[in-house]
Design an enzyme around this catalytic site. Structure first.
Site, mmCIF file in Angstrom:
data_model
loop_
_atom_site.group_PDB
_atom_site.id
_atom_site.type_symbol
_atom_site.label_atom_id
_atom_site.label_comp_id
_atom_site.label_asym_id
_atom_site.label_seq_id
_atom_site.Cartn_x
_atom_site.Cartn_y
_atom_site.Cartn_z
ATOM 1 N N GLY A 12 22.429 -19.111 19.537
ATOM 2 C CA GLY A 12 22.813 -18.341 20.764
ATOM 3 C C GLY A 12 21.811 -18.052 21.388
ATOM 4 O O GLY A 12 20.291 -17.970 20.657
ATOM 5 N N SER A 130 15.352 -6.885 14.960
ATOM 6 C CA SER A 130 15.685 -6.138 15.846
ATOM 7 C C SER A 130 15.101 -6.359 16.942
ATOM 8 O O SER A 130 13.348 -7.033 16.730
ATOM 9 C CB SER A 130 14.627 -4.625 15.912
ATOM 10 N N LYS A 184 18.089 -1.374 9.222
ATOM 11 C CA LYS A 184 18.821 -1.930 10.407
ATOM 12 C C LYS A 184 19.857 -1.348 11.087
ATOM 13 O O LYS A 184 19.778 -0.801 12.112
ATOM 14 C CB LYS A 184 18.977 -3.015 10.478
ATOM 15 N N HIS A 187 18.106 2.363 11.739
ATOM 16 C CA HIS A 187 17.439 2.005 13.499
ATOM 17 C C HIS A 187 18.231 2.130 14.422
ATOM 18 O O HIS A 187 17.700 2.523 14.602
ATOM 19 C CB HIS A 187 16.537 0.518 13.170
ATOM 20 N N ASN A 188 19.357 1.776 13.894
ATOM 21 C CA ASN A 188 19.893 1.117 15.479
ATOM 22 C C ASN A 188 20.893 2.957 15.264
ATOM 23 O O ASN A 188 20.967 2.769 16.752
ATOM 24 C CB ASN A 188 21.208 0.654 15.493
ATOM 25 N N GLU A 191 18.624 4.382 17.610
ATOM 26 C CA GLU A 191 18.245 3.965 18.857
ATOM 27 C C GLU A 191 18.744 4.475 19.524
ATOM 28 O O GLU A 191 19.020 4.827 20.982
ATOM 29 C CB GLU A 191 18.001 2.202 18.927
HETATM 30 C C1 6PG Z 1 17.633 -4.351 18.644
HETATM 31 C C2 6PG Z 1 18.534 -3.982 18.519
HETATM 32 C C3 6PG Z 1 19.959 -5.211 19.084
HETATM 33 C C4 6PG Z 1 20.912 -4.005 19.370
HETATM 34 C C5 6PG Z 1 21.347 -3.797 20.908
HETATM 35 C C6 6PG Z 1 22.856 -3.070 21.327
HETATM 36 O O1 6PG Z 1 17.441 -3.701 17.401
HETATM 37 O O2 6PG Z 1 17.010 -5.313 18.846
HETATM 38 O O3 6PG Z 1 19.428 -2.665 17.799
HETATM 39 O O4 6PG Z 1 19.486 -5.412 17.501
HETATM 40 O O5 6PG Z 1 22.065 -5.390 19.333
HETATM 41 O O6 6PG Z 1 20.643 -2.832 20.801
HETATM 42 O O7 6PG Z 1 23.567 -2.023 20.513
HETATM 43 P P1 6PG Z 1 25.053 -1.715 21.299
HETATM 44 O O8 6PG Z 1 25.136 -2.962 21.592
HETATM 45 O O9 6PG Z 1 25.196 -1.507 19.648
HETATM 46 O O10 6PG Z 1 24.064 -0.696 22.145
#
Ligand code: 6PG
Length: 467
Positions: A12, A130, A184, A187-188, A191
């Site tokens: 993918g 990430s 991770k 991290h999210n 984010e």
């Molecule tokens: C990263 C991001 C990634 C994540 C997207 C979408 O570190 O590259 O965290 O892994 O999948 O940012 O996340 P959402 O769809 O939950 O906003």
């Protein structure tokens, strides 16, 4: 034919980008995808890198194409597909061969898969990756979890493809089993919080100060030259700057205000509750995304009560200060949560390394993380808000955060993340809190007992049966 160093399942967007990155760094990689035509097209489109890529059309061919002991990266959707893929691959692999799940797994799944692998005497790694597609292709941040010996085996490949902060590759072992995927997840969560805080100050600039998208872009671009310098501030400036090619309007102004999510931010909030480790800024960010998606209800609310946000007056310097304070508070919460999880699950996550691995490649990369890694190296057990560099920022900026949140509240602007950060900050600097009232109430209705401030005997109050 020369055998490959490593294998990858799942071509993918992210898998393909990662495979090209690995091939580009000089490693021979064997690839397989469930739909064979995808593998063929990927190989055909790999240009100069095709020579380092071995396309295979069955899982047994994939395994045979890799030199033992093998390592195969899974880049398939999180959840059941990972279990299915492991079930298909494992019987084809030897005891020293290793599967690496590089998707956005729930760390509970990784803990379970690691335990099953351990019981079977085989190695399994769960690694957080990430940086989106661009990161996967040119340098992601990689948070490793699993047996250290397994990590060490593939570390040369992973470190060669990772982003670099100076000379340091952002690919680090965070601990056994689910540790990498947990890091991770946090991290999210961060984010989500960083994005939400930016959205909140954007809202104040747009609706409170009446700035246009290009004017907002200018502010964000300026902030990106200061303490707030980060990938998310940079791209926010870029999106505010962009024009819609279809309508000629500011791109931001034609985007529907309902945020999507795949759920990893939500996992952070859920796990924080399990750990009793407060991350209110992240929780507020998850809540705000959920509310954003309920457009009809919000419209009904506006019709019933009148539009929320009114014009207000705040200094742009205060807005920047509020962002600085909010960011520090959010990260302090995130690192404390990580420490709590590490202790609960026995991972030994090295917090300074975690801050370091986030300095480049990942979505939350920022200059501030470099200073955070230095503060955590000095004393990993100290709350970040008490580290001199960050307490100085907070002393300088919490007034700004307070003024912004107060002005926003009075003018009807929702600032869930920034105000949650402020409330937590105020709780954290209240030596004499108000939970004596909670304890009294609990004792009153449930005889739960309390501790006295004066050390005298007795743990119940003079109420009713318990007096
Ligand atoms: C990263 C991001 C990634 C994540 C997207 C979408 O570190 O590259 O965290 O892994 O999948 O940012 O996340 P959402 O769809 O939950 O906003």
């Amino acid at each position: 034919m020369e055998r490959a160093t490593i294998g990858l399942v799942g071509l993918g967007t992210m898998g393909a980008a990662l495979a090209l990155n690995i091939a580009e760094k000089g490693h021979r990689i064997a690839v397989w995808n469930r739909t064979g035509s995808v593998t063929t097209a990927f190989h055909a489109g790999a240009g100069d890198l095709a020579g380092n890529i071995v396309p295979t059309d069955s899982l047994s061919d994939l395994v045979a194409a890799i030199s033992p002991p093998r390592a195969i990266i899974l880049m398939v959707p999180a959840g059941q597909p990972v279990d299915d893929q492991i079930a298909q691959l494992r019987p084809l692999m030897g005891p020293l061969d290793m599967i690496i799940d590089a998707g956005n797994a729930n760390f509970h799944d990784t803990e379970r898969r690691a335990a099953a692998a351990e019981a079977a005497g085989v190695a399994f790694l769960g690694i957080g990756v990430s940086g989106g597609e661009e990161g996967a292709r040119h340098g992601p941040s990689i948070m490793g979890g699993g047996p250290k010996a397994g990590w060490d085996r593939v570390a040369p490949v992973l470190q060669s493809i990772a982003a670099r902060h100076g000379d340091t590759p952002c690919a680090t072992w965070m601990g056994p089993r689910g540790a990498g995927h947990f890091v991770k997840t946090v991290h999210n969560g961060i984010e989500y919080a960083d994005m939400q805080m930016i959205a909140e100050v954007y809202g104040v600039m747009r609706d409170g100060l009446g700035l246009s998208a290009p004017e907002i872009a200018e502010v964000l671009e300026r902030w990106n030259t200061g303490i707030l310098r980060s990938y998310l501030i940079e791209i926010s400036g870029a999106v505010a700057r962009a024009t819609d090619p279809l309508s000629g309007a500011a791109m931001l102004d034609v985007i529907v205000d309902a945020a999507g999510q795949k759920g990893t931010g939500r996992w952070t909030a859920i796990e924080a509750q399990h750990l009793a480790a407060p991350v209110p800024v992240i929780e507020a960010a998850v809540m705000a995304r959920n509310v954003s998606a309920r457009r009809d209800e919000r419209r009904a609310g506006e019709a019933a009560f009148g539009a929320g946000p009114q014009r207000l007056s705040v200094d742009l310097a205060d807005l920047e200060g509020a962002m600085i304070a909010g960011k520090i508070l959010c990260y302090a919460q995130g690192f404390t949560m990580l420490a709590a999880a590490s202790e609960t699950y026995g991972w030994g996550v090295p917090l300074p390394e975690c801050a370091k691995v986030w300095r480049a490649g990942c979505i939350i990369r920022s200059d501030m993380l470099d200073h955070m890694s230095a503060a955590l190296t000095e004393d990993p057990a100290r709350n970040l808000i008490l580290a001199p560099a960050f307490s100085a920022h907070l002393k300088a900026q919490h007034g700004a955060l307070r003024r912004v949140v107060a002005a926003a509240a009075l003018a009807g602007h929702a600032m869930p993340a920034l105000s949650a950060g402020l409330a937590w900050f105020d709780l954290m600097r209240t030596g004499r809190g108000t939970a004596n009232m909670i304890q009294a109430q609990r004792d009153f209705f449930g005889a739960h007992g309390f501790e006295r401030t004066d050390g005298r005997p007795g743990k119940h109050g003079p109420w009713g049966a318990h007096g």
